[in-house]
Design a protein around this motif. Structure first.
Motif, PDB file in Angstrom:
ATOM      1  N   GLY A   1      16.597   2.175  23.446  1.00 25.96           N
ATOM      2  CA  GLY A   1      16.437   3.371  23.642  1.00 25.96           C
ATOM      3  C   GLY A   1      16.137   3.509  25.299  1.00 25.96           C
ATOM      4  O   GLY A   1      16.596   5.120  26.229  1.00 25.96           O
ATOM      5  N   PHE A   2      16.406   2.300  25.584  1.00 26.35           N
ATOM      6  CA  PHE A   2      16.581   2.720  26.981  1.00 26.35           C
ATOM      7  C   PHE A   2      18.347   2.577  27.426  1.00 26.35           C
ATOM      8  O   PHE A   2      18.770   2.520  28.475  1.00 26.35           O
ATOM      9  N   GLY A   3      18.817   1.963  26.217  1.00 25.65           N
ATOM     10  CA  GLY A   3      20.433   1.886  26.806  1.00 25.65           C
ATOM     11  C   GLY A   3      21.358   0.658  26.701  1.00 25.65           C
ATOM     12  O   GLY A   3      20.863   0.338  27.637  1.00 25.65           O
ATOM     13  N   ILE A   4      22.354   0.377  26.812  1.00 25.95           N
ATOM     14  CA  ILE A   4      23.270  -1.211  27.000  1.00 25.95           C
ATOM     15  C   ILE A   4      24.472   0.197  27.922  1.00 25.95           C
ATOM     16  O   ILE A   4      25.556   0.497  27.589  1.00 25.95           O
ATOM     17  N   ASP A   5      24.749  -0.681  28.905  1.00 27.30           N
ATOM     18  CA  ASP A   5      26.447   0.170  30.432  1.00 27.30           C
ATOM     19  C   ASP A   5      26.873  -1.138  29.520  1.00 27.30           C
ATOM     20  O   ASP A   5      27.227  -2.098  28.417  1.00 27.30           O
ATOM     21  N   GLY A   6      28.603  -0.271  30.163  1.00 24.71           N
ATOM     22  CA  GLY A   6      28.730  -0.767  29.730  1.00 24.71           C
ATOM     23  C   GLY A   6      30.537  -2.311  29.873  1.00 24.71           C
ATOM     24  O   GLY A   6      30.400  -2.802  29.055  1.00 24.71           O
ATOM     25  N   VAL A   7      29.550  -2.837  31.619  1.00 21.27           N
ATOM     26  CA  VAL A   7      29.451  -4.532  31.561  1.00 21.27           C
ATOM     27  C   VAL A   7      28.706  -4.903  31.184  1.00 21.27           C
ATOM     28  O   VAL A   7      29.305  -6.264  30.668  1.00 21.27           O
ATOM     29  N   THR A   8      27.546  -4.564  30.395  1.00 23.89           N
ATOM     30  CA  THR A   8      26.821  -5.909  30.247  1.00 23.89           C
ATOM     31  C   THR A   8      27.637  -5.764  28.520  1.00 23.89           C
ATOM     32  O   THR A   8      27.582  -7.038  28.106  1.00 23.89           O
ATOM     33  N   ALA A   9      28.113  -4.697  27.608  1.00 23.51           N
ATOM     34  CA  ALA A   9      28.662  -4.587  26.845  1.00 23.51           C
ATOM     35  C   ALA A   9      29.721  -5.285  26.734  1.00 23.51           C
ATOM     36  O   ALA A   9      30.577  -6.442  25.912  1.00 23.51           O
ATOM     37  N   GLN A  10      30.337  -5.344  28.190  1.00 19.68           N
ATOM     38  CA  GLN A  10      31.597  -6.553  27.645  1.00 19.68           C
ATOM     39  C   GLN A  10      31.384  -8.047  27.955  1.00 19.68           C
ATOM     40  O   GLN A  10      32.331  -8.576  27.375  1.00 19.68           O
ATOM     41  N   ARG A  11      30.137  -8.370  28.355  1.00 20.34           N
ATOM     42  CA  ARG A  11      30.286  -9.710  29.178  1.00 20.34           C
ATOM     43  C   ARG A  11      30.018 -10.003  27.296  1.00 20.34           C
ATOM     44  O   ARG A  11      30.375 -11.475  26.742  1.00 20.34           O
ATOM     45  N   MET A  12      29.104  -9.054  26.653  1.00 18.14           N
ATOM     46  CA  MET A  12      28.222  -9.648  25.114  1.00 18.14           C
ATOM     47  C   MET A  12      29.783  -9.554  23.895  1.00 18.14           C
ATOM     48  O   MET A  12      30.006 -10.706  23.300  1.00 18.14           O
ATOM     49  N   TYR A  13      30.527  -8.433  24.579  1.00 25.74           N
ATOM     50  CA  TYR A  13      31.596  -8.919  23.814  1.00 25.74           C
ATOM     51  C   TYR A  13      32.071 -10.218  23.926  1.00 25.74           C
ATOM     52  O   TYR A  13      32.830 -10.845  22.775  1.00 25.74           O
TER      53      TYR A  13
END
Length: 355
Positions: A207-219
């Protein structure tokens, strides 16, 4: 007293047992646990009407695919509950209706069942949902608190799931009386787990969101999908505020009422930086128009959580009607902009930001 109010009242006597997940359900039903001063961001967008869509409304299709599985709708019942007799009954209801309507299904955190095997049946949703994607759920932070790869595999087996999602809930854990707050070194452990499990592993916020850079690292680390679970719906800081007897923590929770990245912003960021990544948009979605906006912004599935809870507690019929309404609203948006297929909706130029 209506049926939903009676259902909520039936939950109350069990709260004294200290079952946290049951208490979470009660608080979500009875208290104002939405974030204040922050929205999903969906209200910033609108669809430009197409007066001549050249479509037959009855042929507008919601069918799509998710992680290699065909689904009848691009809709997800987000992780909510489980871990007690009462919440197990809610899970059964969610599973039955999701399967009948073709929604994907996420279950609540299975930690309780991994630690207490007698609770496993409350998460065993596959027996009621044989035809849809099922997503098991555990907190990523448990990798720092003794949970092994076998424990995460066990969670998948308990739910009969096709995949696992690891939830990131830093602020919830800080305000939770019994919270686990050591999030150090988790990135590497998540990467290792992705390699070790034999099912796709995703990551979600709460409920607090995931930013694009963090998502990129995760992928890049091997995560198969991201659920942004952005701000605009339930604030788990506010939920835990009601459970916390520490006056400092209760008062401090008010300062975080507007914390988080709006869902719409998360979806845009993640999709822009990760054009091929599988993406779920959830957080503050209340109807099929919100779902359509999430999909048009770049999500592959649109997830609904607390906005379904009252219906899920009330009855199977109420829940079925609620899901049918969301589907009808989504299909009507598609008809209204001339999008006959989900892929026509995704990335449509007819979604515009309000001036």
């Amino acid at each position: 007293m209506n049926e939903q109010e009676r259902a909520g009242e039936r939950l109350l006597p069990e709260v004294a047992t200290g079952e946290r997940k049951l208490e979470h359900v009660r608080l979500c039903l009875e208290e104002n646990v939405a974030g204040e001063g922050v929205t999903s961001g969906m209200e910033r967008y609108s669809f430009r009407h197409n007066p001549l869509p050249e479509l037959n409304f009855e042929e507008v299709s919601l069918e799509t695919a998710f992680i290699g599985k065909k689904v009848r709708t691009p809709l997800l019942i987000s992780s909510m509950t489980g871990g007690s007799k009462t919440t197990g009954a809610i899970n059964e209801r969610l599973a039955r209706v999701a399967n009948a309507r073709g929604w994907a299904l996420g279950v609540g955190s299975i930690r309780a069942a991994v630690e207490q095997p007698e609770l496993a049946t409350t998460f065993d949703v596959r027996r009621w949902a044989p035809d849809i994607p099922v997503i098991a759920n555990l907190g990523a932070v448990q990798l720092n608190y003794g949970f092994t790869t076998s424990d995460f595999q066990r969670a998948v087996e308990i739910a009969g799931a096709d995949m696992l999602v690891l939830h990131l809930n830093t602020l919830q854990e800080v305000f939770q009386p019994e919270g686990n707050t050591n999030f150090s070194g988790l990135f590497q452990r998540i990467e290792d787990l992705c390699r070790q499990l034999d099912v796709p592993v995703g990551v979600k916020e709460v409920g607090f969101g995931i930013d694009g850079v963090t998502a990129q690292r995760m992928y890049e680390a091997g995560v198969a999908f991201i659920d942004v679970a952005g701000a605009g719906g339930t604030s788990w800081v506010q939920v835990e505020k009601f459970r916390n007897s520490n006056p400092v923590r209760r008062a401090a929770a008010e300062a975080f009422a507007d914390w988080g990245i709006p869902t719409a912003e998360c979806i845009q960021e993640v999709r822009t930086l990760n054009p091929e990544g599988v993406l779920i948009g959830s957080g503050g979605l209340y109807n099929g128009v919100d779902a359509a906006k999430a999909l048009a912004l770049g999500a592959d599935l649109a997830g609904f959580g607390r906005s379904l809870l009252e219906s899920a507690v009330a009855s199977e019929e109420a829940l079925d009607q609620r899901l049918e309404q969301v589907e009808f609203e989504l299909r009507t948006v598609m008809f209204g902009i001339g999008a006959g297929l989900i892929e026509d909706l995704q990335g449509t130029p007819r979604l515009v930001e309000r001036r």
